[in-house]
Structure formats: C-alpha cells, structure tokens
Design a protein around this motif. Structure first.
Motif, PDB file in Angstrom:
ATOM      1  N   CYS A  13      27.740 -26.859   1.246  1.00 15.04           N
ATOM      2  CA  CYS A  13      28.501 -28.076   1.538  1.00 15.04           C
ATOM      3  C   CYS A  13      28.831 -28.900   0.293  1.00 15.04           C
ATOM      4  O   CYS A  13      29.771 -29.693   0.295  1.00 15.04           O
ATOM      5  N   ASP A  14      28.053 -28.727  -0.785  1.00 13.49           N
ATOM      6  CA  ASP A  14      28.333 -29.462  -2.022  1.00 13.49           C
ATOM      7  C   ASP A  14      29.178 -28.637  -2.989  1.00 13.49           C
ATOM      8  O   ASP A  14      29.285 -28.970  -4.180  1.00 13.49           O
ATOM      9  N   LYS A  58      26.796 -33.896  10.571  1.00 12.33           N
ATOM     10  CA  LYS A  58      25.415 -33.413  10.498  1.00 12.33           C
ATOM     11  C   LYS A  58      25.375 -31.898  10.421  1.00 12.33           C
ATOM     12  O   LYS A  58      24.627 -31.322   9.602  1.00 12.33           O
ATOM     13  N   GLU A 117      26.038 -29.880   7.035  1.00 11.84           N
ATOM     14  CA  GLU A 117      24.973 -29.590   6.070  1.00 11.84           C
ATOM     15  C   GLU A 117      24.531 -28.138   6.177  1.00 11.84           C
ATOM     16  O   GLU A 117      24.015 -27.566   5.215  1.00 11.84           O
ATOM     17  N   SER A 173      18.424 -30.042  -1.551  1.00 13.53           N
ATOM     18  CA  SER A 173      18.155 -31.302  -0.849  1.00 13.53           C
ATOM     19  C   SER A 173      19.314 -31.733   0.044  1.00 13.53           C
ATOM     20  O   SER A 173      19.146 -32.594   0.916  1.00 13.53           O
ATOM     21  N   LYS A 174      20.477 -31.130  -0.161  1.00 11.57           N
ATOM     22  CA  LYS A 174      21.668 -31.527   0.597  1.00 11.57           C
ATOM     23  C   LYS A 174      21.962 -30.634   1.801  1.00 11.57           C
ATOM     24  O   LYS A 174      22.710 -31.027   2.695  1.00 11.57           O
ATOM     25  N   ILE A 175      21.407 -29.440   1.799  1.00 11.36           N
ATOM     26  CA  ILE A 175      21.718 -28.500   2.873  1.00 11.36           C
ATOM     27  C   ILE A 175      20.633 -28.548   3.956  1.00 11.36           C
ATOM     28  O   ILE A 175      19.522 -29.020   3.718  1.00 11.36           O
ATOM     29  N   ASP A 194      18.885 -29.768  -6.437  1.00  8.00           N
ATOM     30  CA  ASP A 194      19.803 -30.812  -5.961  1.00  8.00           C
ATOM     31  C   ASP A 194      20.579 -30.328  -4.735  1.00  8.00           C
ATOM     32  O   ASP A 194      20.735 -31.056  -3.753  1.00  8.00           O
ATOM     33  N   THR A 195      21.034 -29.073  -4.798  1.00  5.72           N
ATOM     34  CA  THR A 195      21.751 -28.479  -3.662  1.00  5.72           C
ATOM     35  C   THR A 195      20.804 -28.294  -2.483  1.00  5.72           C
ATOM     36  O   THR A 195      21.161 -28.545  -1.333  1.00  5.72           O
TER      37      THR A 195
END
Length: 428
Positions: free
Chosen positions: A184-185, A126, A129, A218-220, A215-216
C-alpha cells in the motif's frame, strides 16, 4: 274667357291643392302596442320554457363530448404534462426549501449523504492496508527493452510473524520469470509462488518478513475474513482492488444474489453476484459494511451475460482451501464434477438423493474406478452423502493414496441399481 284664352295659347294651369296628414288615432295605436307586447311576452315565455327544458340536455351532450375527447386524446398529453409540471414544481420547491428543511423532511440531507460515503470509504481504507498489487514479470522485452509485466490485485490473508501469505489468481503468475508484490505504500518486494488450486484458480504467494522494511511492515495489515453465510440479498457491498481492471479502484453496490453456486472438480462454491459494474479481467475483494472480506472477486465464475458485473467466490466456502494452500498441503483428488439432488428434485425427477455426476475427469481416480456420468453418489468412505458439501467434507477427511469405497445409484433397464467402486484417491 281666360280659360279659353289659355287653351288657345297652348298653356295649361292646374289646380293647386294641399294634402294634409290624417290625425293619429291614439286609441288604435295603444291597442296595437298592447297586442305586440303581449305577443312578445308570450314568445319570450315560450322560449324560456323551451331553453329551460333543452339546455341541460345540450350542456350534458357538450360535456359528454368533452369527456370523450379527453379519454381519447388528452390523457396521454395530460399525463406527460403532469410529469413535467411535477418536475417543475419539484424544482421550484427545491429552490424554496433550505437544506435543513430537506433534512427534516427526508431524514437525509446532502451532508448526511456525504458523511455516509465517507464512512464507507473508511471501511475500504482499512482493507487497503492488506491489499497488494501482484506483478508478473517475463524476461522477454518489448521494443523499448522493457520487460513484459502484467498486474492483478491480491490480498494478505495470513501473517505468522515470519512470512506473509498473499491470495491472488493463478493467471498472474503463470509462465512468469519473476513475481513481485507492491504494498500500500508503493514498496515493491519479491514474492514466491507457493501453491494453487486448478478448480478455482486461486493461488497463494509467500513473502519472507526479512524482505520487508520495518517502515513498510508497520503500514501493512492482514484482511479480516468475514462470514459470507450471513450475507443477504440486497445488502450493501464494496468492491476493492481492481474490479474495473485498473489499479486501486473501488465500487459500491448491493448483493443481487447470494444463493447461486458453481460446480467444479470435487467441489461446489457459492457465488456472490453484485450490481457493481466491473471488467472481465477484474480482481480484488468484496467487503461488507463492517469492512470484512466476504468474497474474492472471480470474474471467470460470472454466470450467463453478467461478465461485466462484479462476481465473487464466498469466503466462507474457501477458507479451508486457503488454509490448505497456505500450508502447501496436497488437495485430495477424485475427479468428479457433480450437482446436489435435493429432495424436491428427487421427487420431481425421480432421481435418487445424492450427488449427480455431471462429468468425470479423463484419467482421474473416479474414471479409473469406473464411475460414469449420470451416476448418483450416495456414500463415500462409509458415510451417507446427500449434497456436494457433504461430498467435499468426506474427501477432505481422506488422504491422497487412500483407497475408499464409493457407492452410487446407476440407472438400468429395471430402474436405478446400486453399484460400488473402490477408488484410490490422487492429489493435486
């Protein structure tokens, strides 16, 4: 005539007799046998009596000798043999007991143990992120015409919807030409230096939201800043980021101490020490089992010979600093490194309660006002001071450029006397 004739012939003739054995006297024989039997019985009885009396003493002497030999030689060998036997027996027992039986006996099976670590990793996942890698790039190139780069962990501590704020260490952005952040991506974007604190070495970087792809985005996420005041010695802790210096590493351990602190200019910071092996150049964060950030790894604050053990600054004592840096506000500066004189120390050492001045920064407002080493600050801006925490709070309530009154106790020939200073505060 014949005898005469024989003598004359030179030959002799002896008288032949037969010797007969004397007949046995049975009466005497039985009498002798009786005497021998009686003597044997007497001897046997005597021997038995002697043995009955002497045997326990002999047995006790032999037993005592054996016991004496065990105390001198056998105990060590027996102790070693016992350990080996226990290990062997344990090995046999382990083979004979099924995993389910082990779980019933110990309360924790291999599956349970594995599941526990999986749950811990989920907490670490968790925070990942919010973890980033900060890259410092210099224009100089190596032999392969590749720009020099250095890397260090950072963490997203704030997001106002327009910009992200990354907390990292100043060393990674010092004297560089370009700062980049890898999410993280693995997406890499440019970041801008905002502000740093010289005492802790902490730095805030800012990233414009427009630099980040949707897109990034939404992941962080943003790290949850926990309460390090509630951390207790012996509690499990997770080190995430680059605690071993290399990227994306993780460590598990416990908090070995939560009460240590380190004095810096105009501040005192709590230290979290762990038993997690790390690197002197390690970076990242410390988490509790709830996945909350309770410490920022800062190996330069490690005490004594513990440079290879992960050490962090307590998050609760640097939250205000993070806010100040994120808002690009000035840090009020007086220039004193001090230590709290507790009532116990005061009574034992005969030093007044307050903040003992360990050192004064050269050309600082404190030095210009006349504050000296070994002074004990007791009042700042009209408020009584008994600890470094109270000293910090009073400075934060002031602004750079303010002139404040500082009272202190100074040791003189006749004992401690009160001295007063007018200090014009500076800014960092």
């Amino acid at each position: 005539m014949d005898e005469k004739k024989n003598k004359e012939d030179g030959s002799y003739e002896f008288i032949k007799e037969t010797i007969k054995k004397k007949p046995l006297d049975r009466k005497k024989m039985w009498k002798a046998a009786g005497v021998l039997a009686g003597a044997g019985a007497i001897f046997g009885l005597t021997a038995a009596l002697v043995f009955a009396v002497v045997e326990p003493q002999i047995s006790q002497a032999v037993e005592n000798k054996k016991r004496t030999e065990q105390k001198v030689e056998i105990p060590t060998d027996e102790e070693t043999e016992k350990k080996e036997e226990q290990q062997t027996d344990a090995g046999i027992a382990t083979e004979d007991i099924s995993e389910s039986e082990e779980g019933e006996q110990s309360g924790l099976s291999i599956d349970n143990y594995s599941e526990m670590y999986k749950e811990v990793l989920k907490k670490a996942d968790k925070i990942k992120e919010a973890m980033v890698t900060v890259i410092g790039v210099k224009s100089d190139e190596d032999w392969f015409q590749t720009p020099y780069e250095s890397q260090m962990s950072g963490v997203i501590v704030a997001d106002n919807g327009q910009e992200l704020y990354v907390l990292t260490q100043y060393g990674i952005v010092k004297n560089v030409d370009r700062i980049q952040v890898q999410f993280c991506d693995d997406t890499v974007v440019d970041a801008r230096f905002l502000k740093s604190d010289t005492s802790t070495g902490l730095t805030i970087l800012k990233i414009s939201d427009s630099e980040i792809e949707s897109d990034t985005r939404s992941k962080i996420g943003t790290a949850v800043l926990g309460n390090s005041y509630s951390a207790e010695q012996g509690e499990p802790v997770i080190a995430v980021g680059s605690p071993m210096e290399y990227k994306d590493s993780i460590g598990f351990g416990i908090l070995t101490s939560v009460t240590n602190s380190v004095s810096k200019i105009d501040a005192e910071y709590g230290i979290l020490t762990t038993d997690i092996v790390g690197s002197e150049k390690g970076s990242g964060v410390l988490l509790n089992t709830e996945g909350e950030l309770i410490g920022v790894i800062a190996q330069s604050f490690a005490l004594g010979d513990s440079k290879n053990m992960v050490t962090g600054l307590t998050i609760s004592q640097i939250k205000e600093l993070i806010e100040t840096l994120s808002n690009n506000q000035s840090i009020v500066y007086m220039g004193v490194t001090g230590e709290t004189i507790t009532p116990q120390i005061s009574e034992k050492k005969g030093i007044p309660k307050g903040v003992f001045v360990e050192s004064v920064e050269v050309d600082s407002p404190a030095m210009q006002a006349g504050i000296q080493n070994a002074d004990v600050i007791t009042e700042v801006n009209g408020e009584k001071i008994e600890s470094m925490k109270e000293y910090q709070q009073q400075l934060k309530a002031c602004n750079s450029g303010d002139t404040i009154k500082v009272k202190a106790m100074r040791q003189a020939t006749e004992g401690y006397v009160e001295v007063t200073f007018d200090v014009t505060l500076g800014a960092l």
